[in-house]
Scaffold this active site. Structure first.
Site, PDB file in Angstrom:
ATOM      1  CG  ASP A   1      -5.376  -5.285   0.112  1.00 31.77           C
ATOM      2  OD1 ASP A   1      -5.890  -4.790   1.122  1.00 31.77           O
ATOM      3  OD2 ASP A   1      -4.192  -5.703   0.098  1.00 31.77           O
TER       4      ASP A   1
ATOM      5  CG  ASN B   1       0.764  -5.816   0.175  1.00 33.75           C
ATOM      6  OD1 ASN B   1       1.292  -4.765   0.540  1.00 33.75           O
ATOM      7  ND2 ASN B   1      -0.541  -6.021   0.255  1.00 33.75           N
TER       8      ASN B   1
HETATM    9  C1  UD1 Z   1      -1.792  -7.929   4.578  1.00 35.31           C
HETATM   10  C2  UD1 Z   1      -1.653  -6.892   3.487  1.00 35.31           C
HETATM   11  C3  UD1 Z   1      -2.908  -6.058   3.396  1.00 35.31           C
HETATM   12  C4  UD1 Z   1      -4.140  -6.942   3.236  1.00 35.31           C
HETATM   13  C5  UD1 Z   1      -4.176  -8.017   4.314  1.00 35.31           C
HETATM   14  C6  UD1 Z   1      -5.276  -9.041   4.105  1.00 35.31           C
HETATM   15  C7  UD1 Z   1       0.721  -6.421   3.438  1.00 35.31           C
HETATM   16  C8  UD1 Z   1       1.804  -5.472   3.753  1.00 35.31           C
HETATM   17  N1  UD1 Z   1      -0.519  -6.061   3.795  1.00 35.31           N
HETATM   18  O1  UD1 Z   1      -1.947  -7.214   5.805  1.00 35.31           O
HETATM   19  O2  UD1 Z   1      -2.782  -5.173   2.266  1.00 35.31           O
HETATM   20  O3  UD1 Z   1      -5.303  -6.153   3.343  1.00 35.31           O
HETATM   21  O4  UD1 Z   1      -2.924  -8.745   4.319  1.00 35.31           O
HETATM   22  O5  UD1 Z   1      -5.144  -9.648   2.869  1.00 35.31           O
HETATM   23  O6  UD1 Z   1       0.944  -7.450   2.856  1.00 35.31           O
HETATM   24  N2  UD1 Z   1      -5.118 -10.633  12.665  1.00 35.31           N
HETATM   25  C9  UD1 Z   1      -5.218 -10.911  14.008  1.00 35.31           C
HETATM   26  N3  UD1 Z   1      -4.056 -11.137  14.713  1.00 35.31           N
HETATM   27  C10 UD1 Z   1      -2.828 -11.093  14.132  1.00 35.31           C
HETATM   28  C11 UD1 Z   1      -2.754 -10.805  12.757  1.00 35.31           C
HETATM   29  C12 UD1 Z   1      -3.922 -10.576  12.049  1.00 35.31           C
HETATM   30  O7  UD1 Z   1      -6.298 -10.957  14.578  1.00 35.31           O
HETATM   31  O8  UD1 Z   1      -1.818 -11.316  14.819  1.00 35.31           O
HETATM   32  C13 UD1 Z   1      -6.374 -10.395  11.891  1.00 35.31           C
HETATM   33  C14 UD1 Z   1      -6.468  -8.958  11.377  1.00 35.31           C
HETATM   34  O9  UD1 Z   1      -7.000  -8.075  12.321  1.00 35.31           O
HETATM   35  C15 UD1 Z   1      -7.366  -9.129  10.163  1.00 35.31           C
HETATM   36  C16 UD1 Z   1      -6.962 -10.494   9.620  1.00 35.31           C
HETATM   37  O10 UD1 Z   1      -6.330 -11.167  10.701  1.00 35.31           O
HETATM   38  O11 UD1 Z   1      -8.705  -9.163  10.528  1.00 35.31           O
HETATM   39  C17 UD1 Z   1      -6.040 -10.446   8.422  1.00 35.31           C
HETATM   40  O12 UD1 Z   1      -4.838  -9.789   8.768  1.00 35.31           O
HETATM   41  P1  UD1 Z   1      -3.449 -10.111   8.059  1.00 35.31           P
HETATM   42  O13 UD1 Z   1      -3.626 -11.186   7.046  1.00 35.31           O
HETATM   43  O14 UD1 Z   1      -2.427 -10.295   9.119  1.00 35.31           O
HETATM   44  O15 UD1 Z   1      -3.141  -8.740   7.302  1.00 35.31           O
HETATM   45  P2  UD1 Z   1      -1.762  -7.975   7.181  1.00 35.31           P
HETATM   46  O16 UD1 Z   1      -0.645  -8.947   7.068  1.00 35.31           O
HETATM   47  O17 UD1 Z   1      -1.686  -6.933   8.248  1.00 35.31           O
END
Ligand code: UD1
Length: 417
Positions: A304, A23
């Site tokens: 994770d 990541n």
């Molecule tokens: C990254 C990691 C993933 C990890 C996650 C949380 C990578 C490639 N992936 O995923 O392995 O599980 O962080 O630590 O690094 N959300 C919204 N709107 C948005 C973006 C996010 O509502 O625009 C919410 C998501 O649904 C979730 C939370 O925020 O509930 C966390 O998401 P986010 O931190 O963005 O995870 P990723 O970047 O997708």
């Protein structure tokens, strides 16, 4: 399709070399697209996800070569501004191309990522942030069409400290020569690693490790050679395996600073850890105690590691409550762990794990990356043979998993399904 065959019940002893973080690598590869010239990323894990992002980037016209634990990228030629659905749908992190292309070209057309095995994963914060900073953003035919040439910078408070949104916004403003302040950003070590790289490329970003970043970009970012931090989730997974099976293993190269909460919880459960200059030594000789965890953004307990923690807690005396507040539906491993004899009850987004249980081998199916890791841990501890189907999920995120476990004494092999 491959499957893993595991004959469980043995303690683990020896050394595991922790690979570079998946990541953390993905945002660095996106950042390399911004600077014309050759960027070398070192300590890259050899994983399918890295190759998948490599293909997306190569499609844009940037040369990407994988050489052992290095990725060499040449972004001298001006990249195309379009990341198509066919490639983006394979991995959500391809959406980082949005920020990277905006920084490099001022415009981008990137497919909206879809959901994933454990539910919808929105990108509203990414898009809201770009708009708030003055970019134009439209949705058309499943694509995000964005233009950042009128972007002014300013201040944006993220609704939630999303890792992906923080990466995309950092990338997008990295060439903007006006001040941007981002508040309530993610503080994960992978973000700090990206900030270090962008600063070395010529940006000025203050506030790494905190929830407020002050960014002054530069139109003249330079390519460089840069190393990826060790994978804290890979380290945590091996820790949980040693905890579940018993034994004594050195996690070579692991960074304890990135695992503070996970190690504190492990110690509470009765796992001994010793930090040395080489890494983290994990020992488990005695019975485990049940310990509750609730996932949270960094430095809280990582989502994770939730699935692996449940597998670990099947060995602990008592009841452990494992709650996921970040991805509330991420519990597909529970039903499969129960096929191995685990006693777990789900209530909302909390798993109640009753222990200790003697697990026994069975065929199980993995449904996503970390769910698969929890099944491996359970299978290593289970009596008899477990076949884990659909290993491709593991190959996305764990480098040479069966070799590494075999070297520390597990009976594990890969076979064709
Ligand atoms: C990254 C990691 C993933 C990890 C996650 C949380 C990578 C490639 N992936 O995923 O392995 O599980 O962080 O630590 O690094 N959300 C919204 N709107 C948005 C973006 C996010 O509502 O625009 C919410 C998501 O649904 C979730 C939370 O925020 O509930 C966390 O998401 P986010 O931190 O963005 O995870 P990723 O970047 O997708």
């Amino acid at each position: 399709m491959d499957k893993l065959v595991i004959e469980g019940g043995l303690p683990l002893h020896g050394d595991v070399r922790i690979a570079g973080s998946k990541n953390a690598t993905l945002p660095l590869m996106a950042a390399a697209v911004i600077a014309p010239g050759q960027t070398v990323i070192q300590n890259v894990p050899r994983l399918v996800d890295i190759h998948t992002l490599g293909k997306v980037i190569a499609h844009l016209g940037v040369t990407v070569e994988h050489d052992d634990d290095k990725v060499v990228m040449d972004a001298t030629a001006t990249p195309s501004d379009t990341a198509p659905y066919d490639l983006v749908r394979k991995m959500r992190a391809s959406f980082y191309m949005l920020g990277a292309l905006l920084a490099r070209l001022g415009h981008a057309k990137v497919s909206m990522p879809g959901g994933c095995a454990w539910g919808p994963r929105p990108v509203d914060i990414h898009l809201k942030g770009l708009k708030a900073l003055g970019a134009s953003v439209e949705l058309e035919g499943g694509y995000v069409l964005a233009d950042s040439r009128q972007m002014n910078g300013g201040r944006f408070v993220l609704d939630f400290p999303s890792v992906g949104a923080t990466v995309n916004l950092l990338l997008a403003v990295s060439t903007l020569e006006k001040e941007t302040i981002l508040e309530n950003v993610a503080r994960e070590p992978e973000i700090t690693n990206l900030i270090r790289m962008l600063n070395r490329m010529g940006a000025r970003i203050e506030g790494a490790n905190t929830s407020q970043l002050v960014i002054l970009g530069s139109r003249d970012l330079k390519p460089l050679s840069f190393a990826v931090i060790p994978d804290r989730i890979e380290a945590g997974t091996y820790m949980a395996a040693v905890g579940r099976c018993g034994g004594d293993v050195m996690l070579r190269g692991a960074d304890p600073e990135h695992l503070t909460m996970v190690l504190a919880k492990a110690a509470e459960a009765g796992i001994k850890f010793t930090v040395t200059t080489e890494g983290i030594r994990i020992q488990r000789e005695n019975d485990l105690r049940s310990v509750d965890v609730e996932t949270a953004v960094y430095p809280g307990f990582p989502t994770d590691m939730q699935a692996q923690w449940i597998a670990l807690m099947t060995a602990a005396a008592g009841v452990s409550l494992v709650t996921d507040t970040i991805y509330t539906d991420r519990f597909t491993h529970v039903a499969e762990l129960m096929r191995l004899g685990a006693e777990i009850k789900m209530k909302g987004h909390t798993a109640k794990v009753y222990g200790p249980t003697q697990l026994t081998g069975a065929p199980v199916m993995s449904t996503d990356l970390r769910a698969s890791a929890s099944l491996v841990i359970a299978a290593l501890a289970a009596k008899g043979r477990t076949d884990i189907l659909r290993v491709y999920h593991l190959d996305r995120g764990y480098e040479r998993l069966e070799d590494k476990f075999e070297r520390i004494g597990a009976r594990i092999r890969r076979e064709q399904e």
